[in-house]
Design a protein around this motif. Structure first.
Motif, mmCIF file in Angstrom:
data_model
loop_
_atom_site.group_PDB
_atom_site.id
_atom_site.type_symbol
_atom_site.label_atom_id
_atom_site.label_comp_id
_atom_site.label_asym_id
_atom_site.label_seq_id
_atom_site.Cartn_x
_atom_site.Cartn_y
_atom_site.Cartn_z
ATOM 1 N N VAL A 1 2.296 8.661 4.026
ATOM 2 C CA VAL A 1 3.092 9.437 2.902
ATOM 3 C C VAL A 1 2.970 10.855 2.885
ATOM 4 O O VAL A 1 1.811 11.244 3.109
ATOM 5 C CB VAL A 1 2.616 8.899 1.510
ATOM 6 C CG1 VAL A 1 3.786 9.745 0.511
ATOM 7 C CG2 VAL A 1 3.016 7.403 1.204
ATOM 8 N N GLU A 2 3.992 11.673 3.305
ATOM 9 C CA GLU A 2 3.979 13.057 3.682
ATOM 10 C C GLU A 2 4.211 13.747 2.287
ATOM 11 O O GLU A 2 5.292 13.357 1.607
ATOM 12 C CB GLU A 2 4.766 13.332 4.590
ATOM 13 C CG GLU A 2 4.444 12.687 6.112
ATOM 14 C CD GLU A 2 5.522 12.980 7.233
ATOM 15 O OE1 GLU A 2 6.286 13.841 6.791
ATOM 16 O OE2 GLU A 2 5.328 12.438 8.300
ATOM 17 N N PHE B 1 9.613 1.370 -11.013
ATOM 18 C CA PHE B 1 7.931 1.655 -10.797
ATOM 19 C C PHE B 1 7.783 3.069 -10.673
ATOM 20 O O PHE B 1 6.815 3.652 -11.456
ATOM 21 C CB PHE B 1 7.566 0.869 -9.667
ATOM 22 C CG PHE B 1 5.956 0.838 -9.510
ATOM 23 C CD1 PHE B 1 5.332 0.499 -10.546
ATOM 24 C CD2 PHE B 1 5.566 0.907 -8.086
ATOM 25 C CE1 PHE B 1 3.890 0.601 -10.225
ATOM 26 C CE2 PHE B 1 4.213 0.746 -7.926
ATOM 27 C CZ PHE B 1 3.439 0.649 -9.014
ATOM 28 N N TRP B 2 8.417 3.656 -9.826
ATOM 29 C CA TRP B 2 7.944 5.078 -9.228
ATOM 30 C C TRP B 2 8.375 6.050 -10.794
ATOM 31 O O TRP B 2 7.824 7.334 -10.821
ATOM 32 C CB TRP B 2 8.824 5.506 -8.112
ATOM 33 C CG TRP B 2 8.221 4.962 -6.872
ATOM 34 C CD1 TRP B 2 6.824 4.470 -6.897
ATOM 35 C CD2 TRP B 2 8.712 4.539 -5.670
ATOM 36 N NE1 TRP B 2 6.763 4.070 -5.573
ATOM 37 C CE2 TRP B 2 7.864 3.810 -4.874
ATOM 38 C CE3 TRP B 2 9.998 4.720 -5.414
ATOM 39 C CZ2 TRP B 2 8.213 3.443 -3.583
ATOM 40 C CZ3 TRP B 2 10.548 4.225 -4.183
ATOM 41 C CH2 TRP B 2 9.583 3.567 -3.228
ATOM 42 N N MET B 3 9.490 5.833 -11.237
ATOM 43 C CA MET B 3 9.703 6.683 -12.537
ATOM 44 C C MET B 3 8.770 6.548 -13.657
ATOM 45 O O MET B 3 8.916 7.346 -14.376
ATOM 46 C CB MET B 3 11.199 6.229 -12.774
ATOM 47 C CG MET B 3 12.506 6.935 -11.924
ATOM 48 S SD MET B 3 12.601 8.688 -11.908
ATOM 49 C CE MET B 3 14.094 9.008 -11.128
ATOM 50 N N PRO C 1 0.783 -1.069 -0.003
ATOM 51 C CA PRO C 1 -0.072 0.260 -0.018
ATOM 52 C C PRO C 1 0.941 1.272 -0.104
ATOM 53 O O PRO C 1 0.632 2.239 -0.729
ATOM 54 C CB PRO C 1 -0.781 -0.132 1.336
ATOM 55 C CG PRO C 1 -1.013 -1.564 1.468
ATOM 56 C CD PRO C 1 0.348 -2.098 1.075
ATOM 57 N N ALA C 2 2.112 1.179 0.528
ATOM 58 C CA ALA C 2 2.732 2.569 0.948
ATOM 59 C C ALA C 2 3.182 2.753 -0.569
ATOM 60 O O ALA C 2 3.409 3.993 -0.993
ATOM 61 C CB ALA C 2 3.839 2.345 1.927
ATOM 62 N N LYS D 1 3.207 5.969 -5.918
ATOM 63 C CA LYS D 1 3.067 6.022 -7.000
ATOM 64 C C LYS D 1 1.961 6.810 -7.367
ATOM 65 O O LYS D 1 2.037 7.544 -8.617
ATOM 66 C CB LYS D 1 2.677 4.465 -7.735
ATOM 67 C CG LYS D 1 2.453 4.365 -9.122
ATOM 68 C CD LYS D 1 3.608 4.664 -9.964
ATOM 69 C CE LYS D 1 3.514 4.337 -11.542
ATOM 70 N NZ LYS D 1 4.634 4.456 -12.368
ATOM 71 N N GLU D 2 0.880 6.695 -6.660
ATOM 72 C CA GLU D 2 -0.409 7.487 -7.068
ATOM 73 C C GLU D 2 -0.157 8.784 -7.134
ATOM 74 O O GLU D 2 -0.426 9.722 -8.020
ATOM 75 C CB GLU D 2 -1.278 7.016 -6.416
ATOM 76 C CG GLU D 2 -2.666 7.488 -6.125
ATOM 77 C CD GLU D 2 -3.852 7.679 -4.929
ATOM 78 O OE1 GLU D 2 -4.392 8.471 -4.774
ATOM 79 O OE2 GLU D 2 -4.020 6.259 -4.806
#
Length: 410
Positions: free
Chosen positions: A322-323, A177-179, A114-115, A120-121
């Protein structure tokens, strides 16, 4: 309702048994109908748990392949030494899956966490503008590294593979994934085996912890890592790994430490994999990423991520929240990660990420919907090849330029 997915488990050790538990807790969604493992206890144990027909119990995975297909899916949980672990092997697997329309899910479980998904979202939604840099840390944990990478199964590159692939391919995968669509162009890496060598052995130390007069002053004492837990009645991981005969009690743990690999002095093992490594990456558009793998940490597996963008900064410690700090408003927003609270304890591996992986995979097979799989052959191939390039950089002490996708995935 979707059909129940039948599954063959190849490898009934810690990981195979762990994933098979999904069928125990969700019997309407998954049923284990076969098992293959050369170890009698592990094989019979899984057969008993899932009431598997004896005709579907094999002591070798090759025997299972000679049968007509009797399961919808296969969970491959064999040791690394039985895997294909070269760049050419990985390309072959990806090509075979594509050519034969195989639904493949590689167990990069953190993509399902989830984190990770919340990060990613937010990145895809432009919460911090364009990504400029990702800083990501994987703390392995001082005793965990001694357990797995000094005394344990992943200690020696010739027997398994290098530690960046064995342990941190998940983290390189997260960065990819994040990129998003940005392709990594070049990579550099540095790392070494620190401390766990014979030259650091304390004066007066014995070859085994049970016989050692200075054991009490050693943070890596096998008595501290395993025996103290067993004395408290705890026989789950990592204690369960020590007792190879499948019987976990005080006597078995003591005997295993007296004669088995997990009772050895960490300064007299045949380990050669690196204990600390950094990987630096440059992506299309100039974005960069820096990953650190570190053995000598208090934390165990609790990743720490900071993403720097043109309009803000994102931070996540472990499971979240997530901040996000917005440069324009100069305000910080805290985003919960929507972590499920109903995960069975047997599926809480990797802080529950194992559950999310199995949930997605079983749903994908049941619904014939490959889009539910975050870690298919092409995405996973990108990650693995990047990990190989990073290790090449470390060994050759140079910057490595990454080949284009068309060159390795037609």
């Amino acid at each position: 309702m979707t059909a129940c997915v039948t599954v063959l488990i190849i490898g009934a050790g810690c990981r195979g048994k762990h994933y098979s538990c999904f069928a125990v807790h969700f019997p309407s969604r998954m049923k284990v109908v076969g098992v293959a493992d050369p170890h009698t206890f592990a094989r019979n144990n899984l057969q008993k748990i899932h009431n598997i027909d004896k005709k579907n119990v094999f002591n070798d995975w090759k025997a299972a392949t000679e049968r007509e297909r009797f399961a919808d899916a296969v969970v491959i949980a064999t040791p690394d030494r039985l895997h294909k672990v070269t760049p050419e092997d990985c390309k072959e697997i990806a090509s075979a899956c594509k050519a034969n329309n195989v639904m493949l899910a590689v167990c990069h479980v953190l993509r399902y966490y989830p984190a990770s998904l919340k990060i990613k979202e937010l990145l895809d939604a432009g919460a911090i503008g364009d990504i400029c840099h990702i800083q990501h840390l994987e703390p392995i944990g001082f005793w965990h590294f001694a357990h797995s990478f000094v005394r344990g199964n992943w200690r020696n590159e010739a027997e398994t593979t290098f530690s960046l692939l064995a342990k941190s391919c998940h983290d390189i995968d997260l960065i990819n994934f994040w990129m998003g669509d940005k392709r990594c162009l070049k990579v550099s890496s540095f790392g070494s085996l620190s401390h766990f060598t014979n030259s650091h052995k304390p004066k007066g130390a014995a070859s085994r912890c049970l016989d050692c007069s200075v054991e009490q002053t050693c943070p890596y004492s096998a008595k501290k890592i395993y025996l103290k837990l067993a004395e408290k009645g705890y026989f789950n991981w990592p204690v369960s790994v020590v007792c190879s005969n499948g019987v976990c009690d005080i006597e078995s743990v003591v005997e295993a430490l007296r004669s088995g690999p997990y009772g050895r002095c960490v300064y007299e093992c045949d380990n050669d994999v690196v204990s600390n490594q950094v990987v630096n990456m440059e992506f299309e558009g100039g974005a960069t990423a820096a990953f650190t793998m570190m053995a000598f940490t208090e934390r165990l597996g609790t990743r720490k991520t900071t993403v720097y963008g043109t309009k803000g900064e994102l931070f996540c410690d472990g499971s979240g929240p997530v901040e996000v700090f917005d440069f324009c408003t100069r305000e910080k927003t805290v985003h919960p990660t929507n972590k499920s609270t109903v995960i069975p304890s047997q599926l809480m591996g990797h802080d529950g990420a194992d559950y999310y992986l199995m949930d997605s995979f079983i749903s994908a097979v049941a619904e014939n919907k490959p889009s539910l799989i975050q870690t298919g052959p092409e995405a996973t191939l990108q990650t693995h090849l990047l990990v190989f390039e990073a290790e090449k950089s470390r060994k050759e002490n140079r910057v490595v330029f990454v080949e284009t996708r068309k060159e390795h995935f037609p």
